[in-house]
Design an enzyme around this catalytic site. Structure first.
Site, PDB file in Angstrom:
ATOM      1  CB  THR A 169      -1.477   2.811   0.689  1.00  0.00           C
ATOM      2  OG1 THR A 169      -1.194   4.185   0.972  1.00  0.00           O
ATOM      3  CG2 THR A 169      -2.203   2.714  -0.637  1.00  0.00           C
ATOM      4  CD  GLN A 179      -4.649   0.493  -2.830  1.00  0.00           C
ATOM      5  OE1 GLN A 179      -3.793  -0.321  -3.183  1.00  0.00           O
ATOM      6  NE2 GLN A 179      -4.842   1.632  -3.451  1.00  0.00           N
ATOM      7  CB  CYS A 232       6.094  14.369  -0.051  1.00  0.00           C
ATOM      8  SG  CYS A 232       6.524  12.705  -0.580  1.00  0.00           S
ATOM      9  CB  ILE A 245       7.238 -12.469   3.547  1.00  0.00           C
ATOM     10  CG1 ILE A 245       7.028 -13.427   4.721  1.00  0.00           C
ATOM     11  CG2 ILE A 245       7.722 -11.111   4.047  1.00  0.00           C
ATOM     12  CD1 ILE A 245       8.275 -13.687   5.543  1.00  0.00           C
ATOM     13  N   GLY A 248       7.486  -0.256  -0.819  1.00  0.00           N
ATOM     14  CA  GLY A 248       8.026   1.015  -0.357  1.00  0.00           C
ATOM     15  C   GLY A 248       9.533   1.109  -0.444  1.00  0.00           C
ATOM     16  CG  HIS A 251       0.546   5.662  -2.616  1.00  0.00           C
ATOM     17  ND1 HIS A 251      -0.647   5.859  -1.984  1.00  0.00           N
ATOM     18  CD2 HIS A 251       1.464   6.378  -1.916  1.00  0.00           C
ATOM     19  CE1 HIS A 251      -0.482   6.663  -0.951  1.00  0.00           C
ATOM     20  NE2 HIS A 251       0.802   7.004  -0.895  1.00  0.00           N
ATOM     21  CE  LYS A 277       5.743  23.769 -34.875  1.00  0.00           C
ATOM     22  NZ  LYS A 277       4.965  24.712 -35.711  1.00  0.00           N
TER      23      LYS A 277
END
Length: 442
Positions: free
Chosen positions: A15, A19, A43, A275, A279, A302, A431
């Site tokens: 990711t 990005q 997952c 650095i 994760g 992410h 409600k």
């Protein structure tokens, strides 16, 4: 032109690479991962094993070839980064196929090494068939074993998220399943009353549960417990937790924190500003208390990837901390939580109160409704919402997401009354249960 080297190519690593490329079309981006599969939905692995996802390849979002042709990102699988030289700003990389090493320079280094399953030393364990479920290859090994050996029974060690999800999936493909849990409750991140609902659901579906217990000895298929009981199972699934992979960082002099993760600041930088860590191996802070916290789940990875990509490309967006919002499916129940649980609150200096709301998920006269057990903790003085848990047959994700948002926004328990939440008989009540918590708070 910046050169960014990334260690790890699953949720965080893949990711952040994508990005950075989105915000910087010119940067040179190189990704290394020791496994042979990248950018997969970890997952989803229990649901592949349980047959709900028919093709394991559906979990894979991208390949190295796709990263190269579509994003101009170089990904090297079966390559292990073995050393960081901070002075030279380079890493040493071992090609696991050729066993040859080489050096790769960087301007910025991003560590997303994940974690390693914890497997306690147990006499006789080598005589058993034992698996962990951490990566794509682990899943393939379990699937192959199930298909070829046709086992009838399994002992799962650990009743956390993966443990209970695997219990459901193994039961649903016909196995007899037992869970051994060292804590006095299943899913010990939950409050005791919420945990009891999960335990009942597991028991109602034939899962035997041995709490306050651990394995003392294994002799092939015979498994001895601390309580003196002996279980028999064709295989063991070790699911007691993950130790963050920090050896590379430690050897380079990066500071490890109280949670065992690599300490990072609000921009995910380590004590070496060039650095970053994201994760499972990254230690951040709790959103509410500011205490050290590490949440090895997909959402933090992410979000942290976005923060790092922005920081490297010139925009400073601070990471505000972790609530630990999570949800899992346990047979017919959904189980979710956010913020601080009862034990953490009792151990802290908070003065807090709790509302427990038992409701229906939606209008009782509508044929499809289920029970909802909702529990909200709030500060006695400021009345801000501090944490929530929810267990029920449907609509649990909606309620916990609303309450996570309420905590993030600094809302009080009284504000919950005024939230204008979507209502129609198939979905809620005039409600909502979240509204009712606000109305009932004293």
């Amino acid at each position: 032109m910046k050169k960014i080297v990334i260690v790890g190519a699953v949720a965080g690593g893949a990711t952040v690479a994508s990005q950075i490329r989105y915000y910087d079309k010119e940067a040179q981006i190189v990704v290394f991962d020791q496994d042979d599969t990248m950018s997969y939905g970890a997952c989803g692995m229990p649901y592949v094993i349980g047959g709900k996802i028919s093709d394991p390849e559906h979990l894979i979002a991208a390949t190295p070839d796709e990263f190269k042709t579509e994003r101009n990102i170089d990904v090297f699988l079966k390559h292990r980064v073995t050393k960081i030289n901070r002075q030279l700003k380079s890493v040493e990389v071992l090609n696991l196929e050729t066993q040859q090493s080489f050096n790769e320079s960087y301007d910025f280094l991003i560590l997303s090494p994940g974690g390693t399953p914890i497997v306690p030393e147990t006499p006789g364990m080598e005589s058993a068939t034992m698996f962990t479920l951490r990566n794509f290859n682990d899943m393939k090994k379990i699937n192959h074993y199930l298909a070829t050996e046709k086992p009838k029974s399994c002992v799962i060690v650990g009743a956390g998220f993966i443990g209970v999800e695997m219990a459901e999936n193994l039961v649903e493909i016909g196995l007899n399943v037992s869970i051994v849990e060292k804590s006095p409750q299943v899913m010990n991140i939950l409050d005791v009353d919420c945990s009891a609902l999960v335990e009942k659901e597991l028991s109602d579906h034939g899962v035997r549960i041995f709490k306050d217990n651990f394995i003392t000895n294994v002799n092939d298929s015979k498994i001895s417990l601390d309580s003196g009981e002996t279980l028999e199972a064709d295989f063991i699934l070790m699911s007691i937790g993950v130790s963050p992979s920090t050896k590379l960082a430690k050897d380079a002099g990066l500071i490890i924190g109280d949670t065992g993760g690599i300490i990072t600041n609000e921009f995910l930088q380590t004590n070496d500003s060039s650095i970053y860590t994201i994760g499972d191996a990254a230690e951040n802070k709790d959103f509410i208390t500011g205490d050290a916290k590490r949440v090895p789940l997909a959402w933090p990875a992410h979000r942290q990837a976005f923060i790092v990509a922005k920081h490297i490309t010139g925009e400073q967006i601070p990471f505000k901390g972790l609530l630990g919002t999570a949800i899992c499916k346990v047979f017919s129940l959904d189980v979710a939580l956010t913020g601080l649980n009862e034990k953490t609150l009792k151990d802290s200096s908070f003065e807090f109160k709790t509302i427990t709301q038992k409701s229906k998920s939606n209008a009782g006269y509508y044929p499809d409704h289920a029970k909802v057990y909702l529990k909200v903790h709030y500060d006695s003085l400021s009345r801000k919402v501090l944490g929530a848990q929810a267990v029920g047959g449907k609509g649990i994700d909606k309620r916990i997401d609303v309450l996570s948002t309420a905590i993030y926004a600094g809302l009080t328990v009284d504000d919950l009354q005024a939230l204008e939440l979507a209502y129609a008989p198939p979905y809620s009540s005039p409600k909502d249960p979240v509204n009712m918590v606000g109305y009932r708070a004293k």
